[in-house]
Design a protein around this motif. Structure first.
Motif, short mmCIF file in Angstrom:
data_model
loop_
_atom_site.label_atom_id
_atom_site.label_comp_id
_atom_site.label_asym_id
_atom_site.label_seq_id
_atom_site.Cartn_x
_atom_site.Cartn_y
_atom_site.Cartn_z
N ARG A 1 0.83 -1.21 0.00
CA ARG A 1 0.00 0.00 0.00
C ARG A 1 0.86 1.26 0.00
N MET A 2 1.93 1.24 0.79
CA MET A 2 2.83 2.41 0.82
C MET A 2 3.50 2.62 -0.53
N ALA A 3 3.96 1.51 -1.15
CA ALA A 3 4.59 1.63 -2.47
C ALA A 3 3.61 2.17 -3.50
N GLY B 1 1.03 7.17 -6.57
CA GLY B 1 -0.26 7.78 -6.85
C GLY B 1 -1.34 6.78 -7.17
N LEU B 2 -1.21 5.55 -6.67
CA LEU B 2 -2.17 4.50 -6.96
C LEU B 2 -3.00 4.13 -5.73
N SER B 3 -4.23 3.75 -5.98
CA SER B 3 -5.07 3.20 -4.92
C SER B 3 -4.79 1.70 -4.84
N VAL B 4 -4.62 1.18 -3.61
CA VAL B 4 -4.24 -0.22 -3.44
C VAL B 4 -5.18 -0.90 -2.46
N SER B 5 -5.69 -2.06 -2.84
CA SER B 5 -6.43 -2.90 -1.91
C SER B 5 -5.69 -4.22 -1.76
#
Length: 441
Positions: free
Chosen positions: A94-96, A101-105
């Motif tokens: 998630r931090m990467a 600038g990406l949303s991460v699930s």
């Protein structure tokens, strides 16, 4: 009928590291812990490297990866084993992603998607334009049968929009009938084919000529040279045949009789005036590159069809032959007429010559004279056809571009255009170009 017409290396039993299968039990069971990461946002170089760089430190195994970019928007899905520090791994990814600038699930769960999917089908939907109602109607029918859409990709965007859906769990014949009707109701075309290896490999593709490979009816072009009276007589015979008063052989003999006395030189003039259907040259060229054999079978005349086939590089040809005496047409046809049964027989013969079963054949036509051929082929395509032909063919195309047949076979437009880059401008894609035979020979 005329036809214009690997070395194997044996290695010893050498085992390399790549040959060694993983130990039993390495594949995750349905109860094994896994994590699915989904990253979305603006595409940029280095996203995939950054994500997998983080996963290196977690000591996990990669089970599945899928990525798609639509108009600069990225969706990347990665399925991995859970590892020892599941929560720490999720936080690190998630931090990467945030730095990019990406949303991460990150979704923990169990199992893989490795179960074999049954009754896998390729559903090809195309339209010009392709409307949301067509997509909604077709996908709704698929869901209504309890089938699942596993993947969707775009095959072409111009001059028609084509999408291909990988579907599992449905009955092919039932879906073909219902989905084709649904697509037609929304002004779209659709084909259902077996997925996987069944779509690849060698094929024989056999086309009708008049109003399919070319835009014209050759006998009408010949009648125009014979004068207005001959044109009217040919048209009257054609109309009687359309009403069912004459079979094809009878109508052909009566129409050819109207051409008696025409000089043989007219045949060359007619050939020069013939207009290829848009996309015809691209279709034949691409199929030949892919190792597919192309044939034509026509109720028209070999004097025009054979030079056309030579110009396009078509392998197998069957057409009627006109009788010529003292440099003039006698108004008679030589030999047996190439009728509905003759076309189907030619398809079988071409397949036999290539050593292929009928299941590896594709037939393309527009009229009732093509019905036996379309029925005999592994895939019968009605091209801008009469209603009775559309209803009986495996699939139909209502767009005026013959190379759209390539999309039904799962060949993307991008690959066709990439292969064309090395060609001269005079021989590139003819979807919007000059389609007279004389203008591009």
């Amino acid at each position: 009928m005329v036809s214009f017409r690997q070395r194997s290396t044996s290695l010893g039993a050498v085992t390399t590291q790549q040959d060694v299968l993983p130990p039993a039990g390495r594949l995750p069971s349905d109860s094994a812990r896994t994590v699915l990461f989904t990253l979305t946002g603006p595409d940029r170089p280095g996203v995939t490297t950054a994500v997998f760089g983080v996963l290196i430190r977690s000591g996990v195994e990669v089970l599945d990866v899928e990525q798609v970019v639509v108009r600069g928007h990225l969706t990347l899905s990665v399925l991995v084993t859970a590892g020892q520090d599941e929560s720490g791994m999720i936080l690190a990814v998630r931090m990467a992603g945030s730095d990019l600038g990406l949303s991460v699930s990150g979704e923990p769960g169990t199992g893989d998607n490795s179960k074999r999917r049954r009754n896998r089908l390729a559903v090809t939907l195309l339209g010009a334009p392709l409307l949301p109602s067509a997509v909604a109607g077709v996908t709704g029918r698929i869901a209504g049968h309890g089938a699942n859409i596993d993947r969707i990709r775009r095959i072409s965007r111009f001059p028609v929009t084509t999408i291909e859906l990988d579907v599992s769990g449905g009955d092919g014949e039932t879906l073909r009938r219902e989905l084709a009707a649904e697509a037609m109701a929304h002004g779209a075309d659709l084909a259902v084919s077996p997925a996987g290896l069944a779509r690849r490999g060698r094929r024989v593709v056999v086309m009708d000529v008049d109003s399919t490979l070319i835009q014209d009816e050759v006998i009408e072009l010949l009648a125009a040279h014979a004068g207005p009276e001959a044109e009217q007589r040919v048209a009257a015979v054609t109309e009687r045949a359309m009403r069912g008063e004459l079979d094809f052989a009878q109508s052909l003999h009566e129409r050819v009789a109207c051409l008696a006395g025409l000089p043989e030189s007219v045949l060359g003039e007619v050939y020069a005036a013939v207009r290829l259907t848009r996309g015809a040259r691209t279709l034949v060229r691409t199929m030949r590159r892919l190792g597919l054999t192309v044939g034509v079978v026509s109720g028209g005349f070999a004097e025009v069809v054979e030079p056309l086939a030579r110009d396009l590089g078509i392998t197998h040809v069957l057409a009627n032959r006109l009788e010529i005496a003292d440099g003039r047409l006698t108004g008679r046809v030589l030999g047996d007429v190439v009728d509905r049964a003759g076309k189907a027989a030619a398809l079988r013969r071409f397949a036999e010559l290539e050593g292929l079963p009928l299941s590896r054949t594709v037939a393309i036509g527009d009229g009732a004279n093509d019905l036996d051929m379309l029925a005999a082929a592994g895939l019968g395509v009605a091209f801008n056809a009469k209603p009775v032909v559309r209803e009986q063919a495996d699939t139909s195309l209502s767009v005026p571009y013959l190379d759209a047949v390539l999309y039904l076979l799962g060949i993307p437009r991008s690959e066709i255009e990439d292969a064309d880059e090395a060609l001269d401008d005079t021989t590139r894609d003819d979807t919007t170009g000059d389609n007279t035979t004389g203008g591009t020979r």
